[in-house]
Write a protein that holds these residues in place. Sequence first.
Motif, PDB file in Angstrom:
ATOM      1  N   ASP A  44      -8.464  46.854 -43.255  1.00 31.35           N
ATOM      2  CA  ASP A  44      -8.782  46.082 -44.306  1.00 31.35           C
ATOM      3  C   ASP A  44      -9.660  47.546 -44.808  1.00 31.35           C
ATOM      4  O   ASP A  44      -9.994  48.265 -44.233  1.00 31.35           O
ATOM      5  CB  ASP A  44      -9.237  45.261 -43.433  1.00 31.35           C
ATOM      6  N   ARG A  45     -10.450  46.577 -46.408  1.00 32.37           N
ATOM      7  CA  ARG A  45     -10.824  47.820 -46.591  1.00 32.37           C
ATOM      8  C   ARG A  45     -12.486  48.265 -46.477  1.00 32.37           C
ATOM      9  O   ARG A  45     -13.381  48.964 -46.552  1.00 32.37           O
ATOM     10  CB  ARG A  45     -10.890  47.009 -48.333  1.00 32.37           C
ATOM     11  N   THR A  84     -13.308  48.234 -43.147  1.00 30.52           N
ATOM     12  CA  THR A  84     -13.075  49.238 -41.322  1.00 30.52           C
ATOM     13  C   THR A  84     -13.142  50.629 -42.354  1.00 30.52           C
ATOM     14  O   THR A  84     -13.526  51.749 -42.024  1.00 30.52           O
ATOM     15  CB  THR A  84     -11.918  48.682 -41.152  1.00 30.52           C
ATOM     16  N   GLN A  85     -11.965  50.596 -43.694  1.00 31.98           N
ATOM     17  CA  GLN A  85     -12.507  51.866 -44.080  1.00 31.98           C
ATOM     18  C   GLN A  85     -13.385  52.425 -45.028  1.00 31.98           C
ATOM     19  O   GLN A  85     -14.035  53.775 -44.351  1.00 31.98           O
ATOM     20  CB  GLN A  85     -11.260  51.870 -45.180  1.00 31.98           C
TER      21      GLN A  85
END
Length: 274
Positions: free
Chosen positions: A2-3, A5-6
């Motif tokens: 997911d974003r 985590t990025q």
Amino acid sequence: MDRLTQIRIFLRVAELGSFVRAAEQIGLPRSSVSQALQRLEAQLGVRLLHRTTRRVELTQDGQHYYERSLVLLGEFDELEQLFRPEQQLRGVLRIDMPTGMARHLVIPALPTFLERHPDLHLQLSSTDRRVDPVAEGFDAVIRVGPLEDSSLVARPLGWLPQINCASPDYLARHGVPSTLADLTGHRLIQFSARLAGRPAGFERAGGDPLPMAAALTVNSAEAYTAACLAGIGIIQAPEYGVRHWLASGELKAILPTHLPRPCPSQCSMPSAAT
């Protein structure tokens, strides 16, 4: 992936300046970290990082995204904390940090923090010298700049924006530089914890330091600012430490398009404390 985590991976790579070190701390393969950053850049349509064989550095877009991401994740973590039982801190916490950070950032926030944790006794030391956490009995030491002691366990805290500034009196005598070429004839005030080290240079985000003469070398944040207020030379300092003087007009910001790299900050602890 997911974003969020990025974004967390991006922050860790930016703070450590290394995909390998970030992967080790996060507990992921280096390839996964690299792929997460590539996907994030592809989704945003911009390059966030300059990658070289020696180091990873933020691009201008990356710096903006880093600063906004810190705010976003801070608000997200705060939102999550609203729905978790609050853990009361107890006992004695002995910590050391730079004098400027203690004065301008930490101490103003302590009343609220200590009210939330009434059973905590905080012992706060503020010094700009290098301390030995084990010999001097500190639970943690907060410092700005690269970590020198590899025997300590460091937790990145973030990056502190820096600015260039000088006193109106100094600028009246030496002129207001608008380009790097204008720095010829100007002098720096140099900060060095040991009153020695590398030659004086004007730090800039896009290249190596520009050699300049040092009018004075000091080893404390208070002396660094005081020397600038006295009109001795130019300083490059974290913005939080000179904000008051800029607002009062006693210092003037200069060369806004040639700012030094933001300073990394970290909390270091003896390995036995983790």
